[in-house]
Design a protein around this motif. Structure first.
Motif, mmCIF file in Angstrom:
data_model
loop_
_atom_site.group_PDB
_atom_site.id
_atom_site.type_symbol
_atom_site.label_atom_id
_atom_site.label_comp_id
_atom_site.label_asym_id
_atom_site.label_seq_id
_atom_site.Cartn_x
_atom_site.Cartn_y
_atom_site.Cartn_z
ATOM 1 N N VAL A 73 0.836 -1.202 0.000
ATOM 2 C CA VAL A 73 0.000 0.000 0.000
ATOM 3 C C VAL A 73 0.873 1.254 0.000
ATOM 4 N N THR A 87 0.633 4.083 -2.848
ATOM 5 C CA THR A 87 0.089 5.406 -2.505
ATOM 6 C C THR A 87 1.164 6.464 -2.270
ATOM 7 N N GLN A 93 2.222 7.376 0.495
ATOM 8 C CA GLN A 93 1.817 8.149 1.675
ATOM 9 C C GLN A 93 2.621 7.688 2.889
ATOM 10 N N TYR A 114 1.686 5.703 6.382
ATOM 11 C CA TYR A 114 1.581 4.253 6.564
ATOM 12 C C TYR A 114 2.818 3.679 7.241
ATOM 13 N N LYS A 135 -7.010 -2.808 -3.422
ATOM 14 C CA LYS A 135 -6.246 -1.729 -2.776
ATOM 15 C C LYS A 135 -4.755 -1.790 -3.095
#
Length: 503
Positions: free
Chosen positions: A178, A182, A184, A187, A365
């Motif tokens: 993930v 992403t 990001q 996380y 996802k």
């Protein structure tokens, strides 16, 4: 419909009842069995004779019998659900006798099980069709039908399970995926439990505020024994064999084995996909611009989509395992649970009736699965690009099998005579062949062409289309190939009309 010279014989989808003067009570187990299995036709006015022979005797006063049928099938005390409309019941004439024909479709999964009450049973009962017999549904079949009639089977929060039932290394591998997708950084800091809430593996137990583990979260990240505590028969298997007829295997992945003590859906996906794709050799295939096509990458996508489809749509409460069998020629994906959509809808795409929405979301996802209903078209497009044999799809009311072929269609016809091979290659390239094309383009003699066509017809490799001057021959394909071909033609026609409209 029964033809004049047809021998009367019951089948898995055809049942005869006498019904000379009244509606027989034994029609209701058949109605239930057809509705709970694959549908079928009931013909009233045919009597069974000794030695399993049947005779058309007709019905007296068909209007009254039809009224009695509708009054009963719409009675909640006799039938749990009416799935018929006026068009399903007709009065007809067969061999000079009046009969009543009742077409019973398979019930939608949300309507099953269809229960009926007969004179010799005190309680409403569900039936299944087995050959030509209506059998009382087993407890396992009843459980499956009730479980399967839910729109979503894996988003329920289950009591008594928490993060200790999950494999933390799988959660952290997934979190890294993930993060990679992403970009990001949050996380990196988020706790495992907060992460599981965010991706839907943990959900709130509404109307309360506390969270609990979902069935999908357990299946996807769970420890093997924890999953087995909830689904006692849970089993995931991958076998590599030199032939499907050989009981021995060359390689295996199996949940619960000492080599894979904590295997769940996510780890099985990663392990099985690697096994199936590591040894794909890069084929030298050029596109229309003479550029090399990414065969290995594309075939990996087709295999991935088939594997994900199996894992997302399986009924994990069954007492049979999910199973992948790989041979040199094909890979077969088997899962308990019907497809919920038709084969045509799977091939064309755009329609999805998910059984396990949490597992599906978890795959999407991390980019493993894309939008719902897109897997089928992607598989068939890739197969078509490389002229592989079209996939075989078998879907019953209880399970699904998809076989992906790794062999080129022409390579399966290596034993053909030279002229037969020429004819087949021409059909593969152009879609069809006529006598004029064979004599002109291929420069075959009429004798050689006729001999090749007769041989290919006898081997059921080709089919005849048209008559007289319009006679031509096409490949005899399976249902999946025909559906894909029709859809491809309509798409090309749509593109052509759109281009013309822009001019």
């Amino acid at each position: 419909m029964i033809e004049p010279d047809q021998i009367l014989q019951e089948t898995v989808k055809l049942e005869f009842k006498k019904a000379k003067n009244s509606l027989p009570d034994d029609i209701w187990p058949t109605y239930s069995a057809f509705a709970n299995t694959m549908g079928g036709t009931i013909i009233l006015g045919v009597e069974e004779k000794p030695k399993n022979k049947f005779s058309i005797t007709g019905v007296e006063n068909p209007a009254k019998i039809v009224d009695d049928f509708w009054n009963t099938v719409t009675s909640a005390e006799k039938v749990s659900c009416n799935i018929l409309s006026d068009s399903n019941v007709i009065v007809d004439d067969i061999r000079g006798k009046t009969v009543i024909i009742i077409e019973v479709p398979e019930a939608d999964y949300g309507q099953k099980p269809i229960l009926v009450k007969t004179q010799n049973r005190k309680q409403m009962t569900a039936y299944k069709r087995l050959g030509t017999a209506d059998k009382i549904a087993t407890p396992e079949q009843i459980v499956y039908m009730y479980a399967n009639n839910k729109t979503d089977m894996d988003s329920t929060v289950i009591d008594g399970y928490d993060i200790d039932d999950l494999n933390l290394s799988d959660i952290r591998d997934y979190k890294a995926e993930v993060l990679n997708i992403t970009k990001q950084d949050r996380y990196r800091e988020i706790s495992d439990e907060e992460f599981l809430k965010e991706i839907g593996a943990f959900k709130r137990k509404r109307p309360f505020k506390d969270y609990g583990l979902t069935i999908g979260g357990l299946l996807f990240f769970g420890k093997y024994q924890s999953i087995r505590d909830y689904y006692p028969a849970f089993q995931l298997d991958y076998f590599k064999k030199d032939t499907n007829l050989n009981p021995d295997w060359q390689d295996r992945i199996s949940s619960g084995d000492m080599s894979y003590p904590e295997m769940n859906v996510y780890s099985f996906y990663n392990l099985a996909l690697k096994k199936m794709t590591d040894n794909i050799t890069e084929a030298f295939v050029l596109d229309e611009n003479a550029r090399r096509k990414p065969y290995r990458s594309d075939l990996t996508v087709a295999i991935r989509e088939s594997l994900v489809n199996m894992l997302m749509h399986a009924y994990y409460g069954a007492d049979v395992p999910l199973k992948v069998i790989e041979t040199p020629d094909y890979i077969e994906f088997y899962n308990p649970g019907d497809m919920r959509i038709s084969r045509e809808e799977f091939i064309i795409g755009g329609t999805s009736k998910q059984r396990n929405s949490t597992v599906s979301v978890l795959f999407r996802k991390v980019g493993i699965a894309e939008k719902a209903g897109s897997g089928g078209p992607r598989i068939f497009d890739i197969v078509n690009q490389y002229s592989l044999k079209m996939p075989d799809i078998t879907s019953t009311d209880i399970d699904t099998t998809i076989r992906i072929w790794k062999t080129n269609f022409l390579s399966t016809l290596e034993n053909l005579e030279e002229k037969e091979q020429q004819v087949i290659e021409y059909i593969v390239a152009t879609g069809k062949i006529s006598k004029g094309e064979a004599l002109g383009e291929l420069q075959l003699t009429e004798y050689a062409y006729t001999k090749a066509i007769k041989s290919l017809l006898s081997q059921e490799i080709i089919s005849k289309r048209g008559n007289n001057k319009s006679t031509h021959y096409v490949l005899k394909t399976n249902t999946e190939a025909s559906t894909f071909s029709d859809q491809k033609f309509l798409k090309e026609l749509e593109d052509m009309l759109r281009k013309k409209a822009k001019r």
